[in-house]
Write an enzyme that holds these catalytic residues in place. Sequence first.
Site, PDB file in Angstrom:
ATOM      1  N   ASN A   1      77.801 -26.874 -38.097  1.00 41.51           N
ATOM      2  CA  ASN A   1      78.170 -25.740 -37.143  1.00 41.51           C
ATOM      3  C   ASN A   1      77.802 -26.815 -35.989  1.00 41.51           C
ATOM      4  O   ASN A   1      76.269 -26.929 -35.599  1.00 41.51           O
ATOM      5  CB  ASN A   1      77.187 -24.597 -37.118  1.00 41.51           C
ATOM      6  CG  ASN A   1      77.879 -23.592 -36.171  1.00 41.51           C
ATOM      7  OD1 ASN A   1      77.711 -23.768 -35.152  1.00 41.51           O
ATOM      8  ND2 ASN A   1      77.602 -22.398 -36.891  1.00 41.51           N
TER       9      ASN A   1
ATOM     10  N   TYR B   1      88.327 -12.279 -27.833  1.00 39.80           N
ATOM     11  CA  TYR B   1      87.647 -11.797 -26.233  1.00 39.80           C
ATOM     12  C   TYR B   1      87.332 -10.500 -25.780  1.00 39.80           C
ATOM     13  O   TYR B   1      86.077 -10.927 -24.990  1.00 39.80           O
ATOM     14  CB  TYR B   1      88.837 -12.697 -25.228  1.00 39.80           C
ATOM     15  CG  TYR B   1      89.755 -13.738 -26.048  1.00 39.80           C
ATOM     16  CD1 TYR B   1      89.295 -14.387 -26.946  1.00 39.80           C
ATOM     17  CD2 TYR B   1      91.664 -13.940 -25.478  1.00 39.80           C
ATOM     18  CE1 TYR B   1      89.919 -15.826 -26.973  1.00 39.80           C
ATOM     19  CE2 TYR B   1      91.849 -14.664 -25.498  1.00 39.80           C
ATOM     20  CZ  TYR B   1      90.755 -16.010 -26.801  1.00 39.80           C
ATOM     21  OH  TYR B   1      92.462 -17.330 -26.839  1.00 39.80           O
TER      22      TYR B   1
ATOM     23  N   THR C   1      92.633 -24.267 -22.306  1.00 44.50           N
ATOM     24  CA  THR C   1      93.968 -23.836 -22.205  1.00 44.50           C
ATOM     25  C   THR C   1      94.177 -23.120 -21.255  1.00 44.50           C
ATOM     26  O   THR C   1      94.608 -23.224 -20.294  1.00 44.50           O
ATOM     27  CB  THR C   1      93.125 -22.484 -23.315  1.00 44.50           C
ATOM     28  OG1 THR C   1      94.254 -21.790 -23.268  1.00 44.50           O
ATOM     29  CG2 THR C   1      92.273 -21.598 -22.492  1.00 44.50           C
TER      30      THR C   1
ATOM     31  N   GLU D   1      95.619 -20.149 -20.643  1.00 41.74           N
ATOM     32  CA  GLU D   1      94.613 -19.617 -19.862  1.00 41.74           C
ATOM     33  C   GLU D   1      94.352 -19.750 -18.685  1.00 41.74           C
ATOM     34  O   GLU D   1      94.225 -18.722 -18.120  1.00 41.74           O
ATOM     35  CB  GLU D   1      94.707 -18.910 -21.475  1.00 41.74           C
ATOM     36  CG  GLU D   1      95.126 -17.905 -23.012  1.00 41.74           C
ATOM     37  CD  GLU D   1      94.314 -16.877 -22.673  1.00 41.74           C
ATOM     38  OE1 GLU D   1      93.488 -16.039 -22.288  1.00 41.74           O
ATOM     39  OE2 GLU D   1      94.527 -16.046 -23.988  1.00 41.74           O
TER      40      GLU D   1
ATOM     41  N   TYR E   1      87.968 -15.389 -22.017  1.00 37.79           N
ATOM     42  CA  TYR E   1      87.704 -16.860 -22.502  1.00 37.79           C
ATOM     43  C   TYR E   1      87.923 -17.385 -21.563  1.00 37.79           C
ATOM     44  O   TYR E   1      87.622 -18.725 -21.571  1.00 37.79           O
ATOM     45  CB  TYR E   1      88.522 -17.166 -23.971  1.00 37.79           C
ATOM     46  CG  TYR E   1      89.739 -17.825 -24.343  1.00 37.79           C
ATOM     47  CD1 TYR E   1      89.033 -18.830 -25.030  1.00 37.79           C
ATOM     48  CD2 TYR E   1      90.847 -17.854 -23.826  1.00 37.79           C
ATOM     49  CE1 TYR E   1      89.456 -19.734 -25.727  1.00 37.79           C
ATOM     50  CE2 TYR E   1      91.279 -18.924 -23.930  1.00 37.79           C
ATOM     51  CZ  TYR E   1      91.144 -20.490 -25.190  1.00 37.79           C
ATOM     52  OH  TYR E   1      91.763 -20.979 -25.793  1.00 37.79           O
TER      53      TYR E   1
ATOM     54  N   ARG F   1      96.661 -14.774 -33.759  1.00 38.81           N
ATOM     55  CA  ARG F   1      97.894 -14.996 -33.301  1.00 38.81           C
ATOM     56  C   ARG F   1      98.822 -14.369 -33.758  1.00 38.81           C
ATOM     57  O   ARG F   1      99.311 -13.561 -34.866  1.00 38.81           O
ATOM     58  CB  ARG F   1      97.217 -16.634 -32.654  1.00 38.81           C
ATOM     59  CG  ARG F   1      95.907 -16.819 -31.528  1.00 38.81           C
ATOM     60  CD  ARG F   1      96.264 -18.545 -31.201  1.00 38.81           C
ATOM     61  NE  ARG F   1      95.913 -19.015 -32.143  1.00 38.81           N
ATOM     62  CZ  ARG F   1      95.280 -19.794 -32.365  1.00 38.81           C
ATOM     63  NH1 ARG F   1      95.292 -20.776 -30.956  1.00 38.81           N
ATOM     64  NH2 ARG F   1      94.629 -20.443 -33.377  1.00 38.81           N
TER      65      ARG F   1
ATOM     66  N   LYS G   1     104.147  -4.872 -34.674  1.00 39.50           N
ATOM     67  CA  LYS G   1     103.817  -4.401 -33.594  1.00 39.50           C
ATOM     68  C   LYS G   1     103.926  -5.242 -32.333  1.00 39.50           C
ATOM     69  O   LYS G   1     103.607  -5.863 -32.079  1.00 39.50           O
ATOM     70  CB  LYS G   1     102.641  -4.482 -33.930  1.00 39.50           C
ATOM     71  CG  LYS G   1     102.285  -3.177 -34.928  1.00 39.50           C
ATOM     72  CD  LYS G   1     100.806  -3.234 -35.073  1.00 39.50           C
ATOM     73  CE  LYS G   1     100.400  -1.900 -36.437  1.00 39.50           C
ATOM     74  NZ  LYS G   1     100.040  -2.476 -37.517  1.00 39.50           N
TER      75      LYS G   1
ATOM     76  N   TYR H   1      94.499  -4.073 -29.617  1.00 39.54           N
ATOM     77  CA  TYR H   1      93.658  -5.015 -28.886  1.00 39.54           C
ATOM     78  C   TYR H   1      92.267  -4.206 -28.754  1.00 39.54           C
ATOM     79  O   TYR H   1      90.877  -4.743 -29.051  1.00 39.54           O
ATOM     80  CB  TYR H   1      93.563  -5.601 -27.978  1.00 39.54           C
ATOM     81  CG  TYR H   1      94.579  -7.190 -28.326  1.00 39.54           C
ATOM     82  CD1 TYR H   1      94.549  -8.191 -28.945  1.00 39.54           C
ATOM     83  CD2 TYR H   1      96.257  -7.012 -27.735  1.00 39.54           C
ATOM     84  CE1 TYR H   1      95.105  -8.647 -29.644  1.00 39.54           C
ATOM     85  CE2 TYR H   1      96.743  -7.696 -28.034  1.00 39.54           C
ATOM     86  CZ  TYR H   1      96.423  -9.203 -28.983  1.00 39.54           C
ATOM     87  OH  TYR H   1      97.449 -10.202 -29.428  1.00 39.54           O
TER      88      TYR H   1
ATOM     89  N   TYR I   1      91.542  -5.369 -22.593  1.00 37.67           N
ATOM     90  CA  TYR I   1      92.757  -6.289 -23.241  1.00 37.67           C
ATOM     91  C   TYR I   1      92.785  -6.474 -21.263  1.00 37.67           C
ATOM     92  O   TYR I   1      93.330  -5.640 -21.408  1.00 37.67           O
ATOM     93  CB  TYR I   1      93.266  -5.800 -24.297  1.00 37.67           C
ATOM     94  CG  TYR I   1      94.296  -7.275 -24.432  1.00 37.67           C
ATOM     95  CD1 TYR I   1      94.094  -8.150 -25.156  1.00 37.67           C
ATOM     96  CD2 TYR I   1      95.375  -6.758 -23.660  1.00 37.67           C
ATOM     97  CE1 TYR I   1      95.431  -8.850 -25.497  1.00 37.67           C
ATOM     98  CE2 TYR I   1      96.985  -7.420 -23.937  1.00 37.67           C
ATOM     99  CZ  TYR I   1      96.711  -8.572 -25.086  1.00 37.67           C
ATOM    100  OH  TYR I   1      97.706  -9.995 -25.255  1.00 37.67           O
TER     101      TYR I   1
END
Length: 387
Positions: A74, A103, A137, A139, A183, A233, A249, A329, A333
């Site tokens: 780790n 997140y 990412t 994102e 994140y 995901r 969903k 979530y 979110y």
Amino acid sequence: MASPRLDLDGNLINPITICMIGAGGFIGSHLCEKLMSETPHKVLALDVYNDKIKHLLEPDTLPWAGRIQFHRLNIKHDSRLEGLIKIADLTINLAAICTPADYNTRPLDTIYSNFIDALPVVKYCSENNKRLIHFSTCEVYGKTIGSFLPKDSALRQDPAYYVLKEDESPCIFGSIEKQRWSYACAKQLIERLIYAEGAENGLEFTIVRPFNWIGPRMDFIPGIDGPSEGVPRVLACFSNNLLRGEPLKLVDGGQSQRTFVYIKDAIEAVLLMIENPARANGQIFNVGNPNNEVTVRQLAEMMTQVYSKVSGEAPLEKPTIDVSSKEFYGEGYDDSDKRIPDMTIINRQLGWNPKTSLWDLLESTLTYQHRTYAEAIKKAIAKPVAS
Ligand SMILES: NC(=O)c1ccc[n+]([C@@H]2O[C@H](COP(=O)([O-])OP(=O)(O)OC[C@H]3O[C@@H](n4cnc5c(N)ncnc54)[C@H](O)[C@@H]3O)[C@@H](O)[C@H]2O)c1
Ligand SMILES: O=c1ccn([C@@H]2O[C@H](COP(=O)(O)OP(=O)(O)O[C@H]3OC[C@](O)(CO)[C@H]3O)[C@@H](O)[C@H]2O)c(=O)[nH]1
């Protein structure tokens, strides 16, 4: 004898040793597979788990035995990390918490994992003059500029307002109470730190911004090879619904748009970065497939059709249901509205282009999901619940 490997400029590629952190995950497992089957490079594979690369580690009669070594560690607290980076030529850091359900519900773990835990990796690479490929990412772009325009504005159709460019687009996140952005914000700050290490201390780095890479071995199926309450995901969420014969969903109506790229195409891009340092160092690369754009609702419809084809089972009469993001979530979110990667830089530097259509990549991925999980799900459903 195999012909010598040449880089994009016609130079001989010498075998190197790669310290791959997070090698036991989805992307890591595919990258290890590629490096073992097609190159002479050595991999020091670091992770807390190795289930997804077990097939590459055993038995020791495999053709690449001796070229891949697993180190269970780790990176939060293991003194072996610096030594392993020092004996490698290149470090690739994939380790992260990267599932959106975490997140807003585990923002501290998310920030520590994506920023604090990555700091020593950057520091050891910089201090020891080692090359670093860091996984960030898409994102980091957050929301598009176009999403702030009135719904009926003609400018929304103009690519200048939605195509995401590494060296031009701003990073647009929601307010602090929208913890979804913990994140993206942590990834942005580690990108800035790496970039600054390059500018001030000469760190040789490449930053990768994956745009929804999908394929076999992505995440887990809740209750089968992951926690029954876990939320992976979207590919694994929808696969789980299809395998269990439940409606898929759609969060907040499934209106968000994504571009999906096949993992095997994306891994080709990473291999080009590994073997062409002169073209990849100092670059930030979008890696995605701008031709595979769908809304999440369209993805659900397509996966339903493809799954029916590969499983031979008829689709449900009502294949999807709507669910609010708060219900699915929890508080905090928020979402990226649209993600189209600009491909100019990766094209110019590495000549890379994705090949696989969304239909084809879903067909091979859902064939894998059905083969791997259908029996286990049937058994789990048939098992009486203990009273
Ligand atoms: N898959 C995508 O489409 C995508 C998109 C954007 C960004 N990314 C980035 O790419 C990287 C890899 O993503 P992935 O999809 O393979 O995720 P993954 O969760 O499958 O892989 C991450 C791996 O890192 C390991 N890890 C996490 N913390 C660790 C620690 N402290 N010490 C050792 N190992 C640790 C995990 O055990 C896991 O095996 C991540 O940085 C992610 O943010 C991926
Ligand atoms: O059952 C579900 C699950 C999800 N959605 C919606 O699908 C969209 C995509 O969700 P997902 O793939 O889980 O995640 P994102 O694309 O939002 O974020 C990822 O992008 C890259 C990465 O950095 C790492 O993979 C990660 O942050 C989204 O709109 C969900 O709301 C759904 O409708 N139903």
